[in-house]
Scaffold this motif. Structure first.
Motif, PDB file in Angstrom:
ATOM      1  N   VAL A 134       0.818  -1.216   0.000  1.00 37.45           N
ATOM      2  CA  VAL A 134       0.000   0.000   0.000  1.00 37.45           C
ATOM      3  C   VAL A 134       0.851   1.265   0.000  1.00 37.45           C
ATOM      4  O   VAL A 134       0.538   2.231  -0.693  1.00 37.45           O
ATOM      5  CB  VAL A 134      -0.968  -0.006   1.208  1.00 37.45           C
TER       6      VAL A 134
ATOM      7  N   HIS B 225       2.287   2.335  -3.325  1.00 38.81           N
ATOM      8  CA  HIS B 225       1.141   2.614  -4.174  1.00 38.81           C
ATOM      9  C   HIS B 225       0.581   4.010  -3.907  1.00 38.81           C
ATOM     10  O   HIS B 225       0.301   4.775  -4.824  1.00 38.81           O
ATOM     11  CB  HIS B 225       0.082   1.561  -3.903  1.00 38.81           C
ATOM     12  N   LEU B 226       0.425   4.316  -2.624  1.00 36.45           N
ATOM     13  CA  LEU B 226      -0.099   5.633  -2.244  1.00 36.45           C
ATOM     14  C   LEU B 226       0.847   6.747  -2.666  1.00 36.45           C
ATOM     15  O   LEU B 226       0.411   7.776  -3.193  1.00 36.45           O
ATOM     16  CB  LEU B 226      -0.284   5.688  -0.732  1.00 36.45           C
TER      17      LEU B 226
ATOM     18  N   LEU C 282      -8.662   1.146  -3.718  1.00 37.50           N
ATOM     19  CA  LEU C 282      -7.735   1.778  -4.670  1.00 37.50           C
ATOM     20  C   LEU C 282      -7.858   1.147  -6.053  1.00 37.50           C
ATOM     21  O   LEU C 282      -7.907   1.836  -7.063  1.00 37.50           O
ATOM     22  CB  LEU C 282      -6.296   1.587  -4.193  1.00 37.50           C
TER      23      LEU C 282
END
Lengths: 246, 347
Positions: free
Chosen positions: B277, B280-281, B338
């Motif tokens: 995550v 990705h963020l 997401l």
């Protein structure tokens, strides 16, 4: 300048290239044509030094290509491959600047960006510089990658440019613009350009030399006007000569 | 948030270095705030002003230095390790959904630790902790070596083969861990299952130091390789044409990522989703350039795990929850969201 001397390449028992020789001379555009599966892309990979042919030798500026280290090779020849899938949202400018990344010597990032911008304007995509590459159309992406390849050879004289179907997604205007650009690189900087094409009329019009490939063998080789004839084409593609349009 | 980042991008278009510094500075502040919050809450509340002015009682000081600080530092180090190894693996596989767990590094490390717990008897004290640590490194490195060897069978070092090999290795290591669980007695079973859930409880200075000495050099190696990682995203063939030695780069990435994962798994068990995550963020907010992505993933991963661990140890007080459960619980649905959002944006 690239010299290829009787290249043969086999994967397992399958022969992909059989005794193909060619010479890409400075200031000239050499086109490679042939039916699907004739070995065009494999030949280009051999010329680029990515695949080592099972027999024969490729020489770049007179030196065996496998003896040249990767970053020096990158300054002497650049390759535009067919499709480049990218899952990450880089902008067109960042992509073009990647052409400068792995070159020897420490170039400041601002310099790479300046070169990338100029290269983008050469392929007429500077207005897309800040757009993510995935949001561009196929032809625009192709022009951005062309700009990256040009950035890689920026400032070089008599380097080699290898293009694998660079016009596949381009409209007519940009096809001609691309070859105008190649021609001026040949004339002004002594580049040698090798290009895989499918469009016979275009090849005849824009290239100096032509190599016709069939089944991994050189079918015909020589000046484009003498090689691309209705008779040769109908033999090469196994179609009737009345179907040939050049 | 998106407008802000876009403005940041536009304002510093020709000053990428300045933009990098501002974003990393911001994330550094975030990490500091997370640490400051985490240090004050817990079974015993400490006052931040008192900590900073150094006017704590002796008892509070011992709580701060022997319990809370090592734990926060460990959370930060593990979070950073998971964040950068995830970012590096995603770059290596040219897939924003890749993860060290995917290619079997985590599985290898977990199997090695399970072996130590079950076969070598009860694990306790410093020696046991170091034993686990060494086992996890060895397991992680061993499985990545096997994966690299298998990936080379076809002659070229292909990413597809590596992924498939990773799936196979994972199946084998999970079977192995399962078999060991089956063999273990009650005591070992408890140790195994707690460790598998992932927890930062029982943090001491030693694991913090061991972990830091591994993660910091890896971070520097990855930052140095960040421009090359960008280039690798064009594909191995094109990166080679542009002058990059892709074999050497891939080897360096696999080894540094295994080291980071091994260090994290050894001290904290399996903590999921941080490695997936966090990068990705960062990519969604600030773009994919690894020059920013690697250090930003380190800082953001560290902040996130410090916050998660703070919640994990306070929300069900007086006991505490394994932080791995919490990160998976929040990370899983968030990640799904997401994915859905991303696929909707695409035409």
């Amino acid at each position: 300048m690239i010299d290829a001397l009787s290249l043969s390449h086999a994967v397992g028992s399958k022969t992909i290239l059989d005794q193909v020789s060619l010479q890409a001379r400075p200031g000239e555009i050499l086109s490679i044509l042939g039916p699907n599966g004739a070995g065009k892309s494999t030949l280009l990979k051999c010329l680029a030094g990515y695949i080592r042919p099972t027999r024969g030798q490729v020489r770049l500026d007179g030196r065996p290509i496998q003896d040249i280290d990767l970053s020096e090779l990158a300054r002497r020849r650049a390759v535009l491959t067919q499709q480049i899938a990218l899952n990450f949202p880089f902008t067109a400018l960042e992509i073009a600047a990647m052409g400068r990344t792995a070159l020897a010597g420490n170039e400041p990032p601002s310099n790479a960006l300046a070169i990338a911008r100029e290269a983008l304007s050469l392929t007429e995509v500077s207005h897309l510089a800040d757009r993510p590459i995935s949001s561009l159309s196929g032809g625009e992406q192709q022009r951005v990658h062309m700009a990256r390849v040009l950035a890689q050879l920026w400032g070089q004289e008599s380097a080699c440019l290898l293009l694998d179907e660079p016009t596949s997604a381009l409209d007519l205007k940009h096809q001609f613009r691309l070859f105008d650009l190649c021609r001026s690189l040949c004339d002004k900087r002594g580049f040698a350009v090798v290009v895989i094409l499918h469009d016979l009329a275009l090849a005849r019009r824009v290239s100096d030399q032509t190599l016709l490939l069939r089944g991994g063998q050189a079918f015909a080789c020589g000046s484009s006007a003498s090689v691309i004839t209705p008779q040769a084409i109908s033999d090469l593609y196994e179609i009737h000569s009345s179907q040939v349009m050049i | 948030m998106t407008t802000l980042t876009r403005r940041l991008t536009v304002t510093f278009q020709d000053k990428p270095e300045q933009r990098l510094r501002i974003i990393l500075g911001g994330l550094g502040c975030l990490l500091f705030m997370a640490g400051a919050l985490s240090v004050t809450v817990g079974a015993l509340s400490l006052d931040l002003a008192q900590i900073l002015s150094g006017s704590l009682t002796e008892f509070d000081q011992s709580v701060l230095f022997s319990i809370r600080l090592p734990r926060i530092l460990l959370a930060a180090t593990v979070g950073a390790a998971l964040g950068i190894s995830g970012a590096a693996m995603q770059g290596l596989f040219r897939n924003p959904l890749a993860d060290p767990a995917l290619i079997g590094i985590t599985g290898g490390a977990a199997l090695a630790v399970a072996c130590v717990i079950v076969l070598a008897g009860t694990v306790s004290g410093y020696l046991g902790l170091y034993g686990l640590g060494i086992a996890a490194f060895v397991g992680g490195i061993a499985s990545s070596m096997v994966i690299m060897r298998i990936a080379r069978f076809s002659g070229t070092f292909s990413v597809t083969h590596m992924l498939l090999a990773g799936i196979a290795i994972n199946a084998v290591t999970f079977a192995g861990t399962g078999f060991l669980t089956f063999l273990s007695d009650d005591q070992q079973l408890r140790a195994l299952s707690f460790w598998t859930m992932g927890s930062l409880g029982g943090a001491l200075w030693e694991p913090v130091l061991v972990c830091l000495t591994i993660v910091i050099p890896c971070l520097f190696v990855l930052i140095r390789k960040s421009r090359d990682l960008n280039l690798l995203l064009l594909g191995e063939e094109n990166a080679t044409y542009a002058g990059l030695d892709t074999h050497r780069l891939k080897r360096a990435i696999v080894i540094t990522a295994s080291l980071c994962v091994g260090a994290a798994v050894a001290v904290s068990g399996i903590i999921g989703f941080i490695g997936l995550v966090v990068p990705h963020l960062i990519r969604l907010l600030f773009g994919s350039d690894h020059k920013l992505l690697i250090p930003a993933s380190a800082l953001f991963g560290a902040s996130l795990l410090v916050l998660a661990d703070t919640v994990a140890r306070t929300v069900v007080a007086p006991t505490e929850m394994p932080v791995g459960i919490l990160t998976s619980l929040v990370g899983g649905p968030f990640f799904l969201w997401l994915l859905v959002k991303q696929s909707r944006l695409k035409p």
